[in-house]
Scaffold this active site. Structure first.
Site, short mmCIF file in Angstrom:
data_model
loop_
_atom_site.label_atom_id
_atom_site.label_comp_id
_atom_site.label_asym_id
_atom_site.label_seq_id
_atom_site.Cartn_x
_atom_site.Cartn_y
_atom_site.Cartn_z
N TYR A 64 85.38 -17.21 -22.65
CA TYR A 64 84.78 -18.38 -22.01
C TYR A 64 83.54 -17.91 -21.25
CZ TYR A 64 83.86 -21.94 -18.50
OH TYR A 64 83.24 -22.88 -17.71
N GLU A 88 78.30 -24.80 -20.81
CA GLU A 88 79.54 -24.10 -21.08
C GLU A 88 79.68 -23.75 -22.56
OE1 GLU A 88 83.37 -25.35 -18.71
OE2 GLU A 88 83.38 -26.38 -20.64
#
Lengths: 382, 289
Positions: A101, A189
């Site tokens: 991530y 993101e």
């Protein structure tokens, strides 16, 4: 402002981030053609402005064009947490060694932009933050100098990456930070960020939320807006400069000020009703704006009563009254109206409304109680 | 006493020739605030409601010695106006402007902090010490002097609570609107500390809303440092997650920033949390005995 995955991926790509390029399709036939062109197994992904697509069945693997067409047929038109799917992204399926991530977000508490990374990628990062916060590593960017190279490298080392992977990862983190700043995002993101079996990095899912306050200096962002993804009433409100959020109750609210608007919704709930919307007519609301606000609220078929709560500061009572009267001349009011008006020049405003046969109540509590009673078809005072 | 502004406040208005700037200059003068100068680039030599206008903040400072500035400049130019006030050495800067890009505010905050200035806002109604000075856009007549310090992220909701206090015969020491943006110059904690130290403030009202964790931070501070009674109100119990409720900062994101969490944190710190704005006055009355 939310944008779609494929739009975010295009932006990331411009900043040098390797993304898993795909094709946006509006029909299952297009999805078949896209899969054909890609020539290997693909993933078909719903393009909606809400999270949790995977769990809702909005992301499917397809081994061949037939399967891609079938998957697209299933996903297109699907409802995902209130959002209808109008487009799918068809992209090559990727062999992953590991999912990471990487995200950039505003940290309100430190008043800085934070870059976050985790080796627990591919799942809901909020869940990771809640349950295993130690699995997320963070670096805070200097407000004036940005994210230093060493900070980006430190993220890579903290993730336990093998040495040869750290520099390319750090470059990626810097690129993501650069994209975040350049487009004025409030969130950027990559989740998952794939480490592929041939040891290269690839952004498999891209997400950007744009800062509404900065849209004025990015006219190019208007083209990213998806009119199908937005409630038509919310679009109309935005065009009129009114803050409006559609809810599912029966009591329409027209209020000046965001905090007071929320407090009014809460009061409706407290007295047993349910608000149909959040609406802030804003400061210095013109007659036209108040009229538009009333029209917006009344166009919701669920609305059984309207509560107007105005506490004047910049917004003068007589201006509000004028707007209401004008709106009432042009809009058919099919439901009971409860008005509460306090503030600058309130006497003039109240007199104007009284002369038109309308009654004004004193307090917000009384207004909420009366609106709830009216919506439930109970006459008289609460 | 009071906090931040009082009879000694000498106010500069940046953007004084604009519609809002001019209107509120008249309102502040009427309330009795000493508005000593205004700034609009290119408008030097003019007067607005008898207040002299200068081209630059530095010129205004040299000629009229203000000790506070209020900014009514549109969002694209507001950060520059803040920098100009900081560089001219103004210790207190109040920014009313709504809609400043968040990343600009990240820089502004750093700049202001590094130079030891106090910024209130942006996206706020300003502040008022009843009977002494009004530095903002709030209606003056709803306030009265008294012992309750008010600090709030909201505008009209603050008026609602202040009006309830005044109608109950309870006056205010100072009411500070800190603003509804995600990045603001002054937090709840800053103002709580001032009220705790102000001998004329006997009780404190804290008005929060969904989004961020400033109320939770305030709760922690109250538990450790505030001995005066605190009454709270949190707006947005019915707000859905992921939707911006008017204020740029009023959004529940990632499951964080809900009203329930904030209320729980405040109650755990001994704050009496009202269910509706008018109840704030009732709770304050009890707290003051």
């Amino acid at each position: 402002m939310n944008i779609h995955e494929y739009q975010a991926a295009e932006i990331f790509s411009r900043f040098g981030i390797p993304v898993n390029h795909g094709k946006v399709c509006a029909t299952s036939e297009e999805a078949r053609a896209a899969a054909q062109e890609i020539g290997r197994p693909v993933v078909v992904k719903a393009q909606v402005h809400v999270g949790g697509r995977g769990k809702a069945g909005g992301i499917r693997l397809a081994a061949d064009p037939d399967e891609a067409e079938a998957a697209a047929r299933q996903i297109l038109g699907m409802d995902i947490r209130g959002a209808t799917v109008h487009k799918v992204l068809v992209a090559p399926a990727v062999e992953m060694a590991h999912e990471y991530y990487l995200g950039v977000v505003l940290d309100r508490a430190s008043r800085r932009v934070v870059v976050m990374a985790s080796a627990a990628g591919g799942i809901d990062i909020e869940e990771v933050a809640r349950e295993t916060p130690e699995k997320i590593v963070r670096e805070y960017a200097d407000p004036l100098l940005g994210l230093h190279d060493y900070q980006a490298r430190r993220l890579g080392f903290a993730l336990g990456l093998e040495p040869d992977l750290v520099r390319p990862f750090a470059a990626l983190a810097r690129q993501l930070y650069a994209a975040y700043v350049a487009v004025d995002a409030s969130l950027a993101e990559i989740n998952p960020l794939a480490l592929t079996t041939d040891r290269s990095w690839l952004a498999l899912d891209s997400k950007i939320v744009l800062d509404d306050n900065a849209l004025f200096r990015h006219p190019e962002h208007e083209a990213l807006r998806d009119p199908l993804a937005e409630d038509p009433l919310e679009q109309e409100a935005r065009a009129a400069g009114i803050s409006f959020v559609k809810l599912d109750g029966t009591i329409g609210c027209v209020v000046n000020g965001a905090g007071l608007s929320m407090a009014t919704m809460d009061a409706v709930k407290l007295y047993g009703g349910a608000p149909a919307n959040f609406l802030d007519v804003g400061g210095g609301a013109s007659s036209q704006q108040v009229a538009t606000a009333l029209r917006l609220v009344l166009s919701d078929p669920n609305v059984r009563a309207v509560l107007i709560n105005i506490f004047g500061g910049i917004t003068r009572g007589d201006v509000v009254a004028e707007g209401l009267l004008e709106a009432l001349r042009t809009v058919e009011v099919r439901v009971p109206l409860v008005i509460r008006l306090v503030g600058t020049r309130q006497e003039e405003g109240r007199r104007m409304l009284a002369e038109a046969g309308l009654t004004v109540v004193d307090t917000m509590e009384e207004a909420a109680q009366r609106a709830v009673a009216a919506a439930q078809g109970r006459e008289g005072r609460a | 006493m009071s906090v931040l502004v009082n009879r000694e406040t000498r106010l500069l208005v940046q953007g004084i020739t604009g519609r809002e700037g001019s209107f509120h200059t008249a309102q502040m003068l009427e309330y009795g605030t000493h508005v000593v100068a205004g700034v609009t680039p290119g408008a030097a030599g003019r007067e607005v409601h008898g207040v002299p206008v200068f081209n630059t903040v530095a010129d205004a400072v040299a000629a009229t010695a203000p000790n506070a500035s209020i900014i009514y400049v549109p969002a694209p130019f507001a950060p520059d106006a803040i920098y100009e006030a900081v560089d001219a050495g103004l210790p207190l800067i109040v920014c009313i402007t709504e809609g400043i890009p968040t990343l600009e505010m990240v820089k502004v905050y750093q700049y202001v902090q590094a130079r030891g200035c106090r910024l209130i806002g942006p996206n706020c109604p300003g502040l008022i010490t009843p009977g002494q000075a009004k530095v903002g856009i709030m209606p003056g007549y709803i306030h009265r002097p008294g012992p309750v310090g008010v600090v709030s992220r909201s505008g009209t909701l603050t008026y609602e609570v202040v009006w309830a206090l005044t109608q109950a015969g309870i006056g205010q020491s100072t009411a500070v609107g800190i603003g509804g943006d995600p990045i603001i110059g002054t937090s709840f904690i800053d103002v709580l500390a001032m009220f705790q130290d102000d001998p004329e403030t006997e009780a404190i009202v804290l008005i929060g809303e969904i989004g961020g964790t400033d109320e939770e931070a305030a709760a922690g501070y109250i538990r450790e440092h505030v001995t005066k009674p605190v009454v709270g109100f949190i707006a947005g119990r019915t707000a859905p997650p992921g939707k911006r409720m008017g204020h740029a900062g009023a959004i529940i994101s990632g499951g964080q920033g809900t009203a329930a969490e904030k209320i729980a944190a405040l109650e755990a710190a001994g704050v009496l949390v009202a269910e509706r704005p008018a109840q704030v006055a009732e709770l304050i009355r009890k707290a003051l005995g």
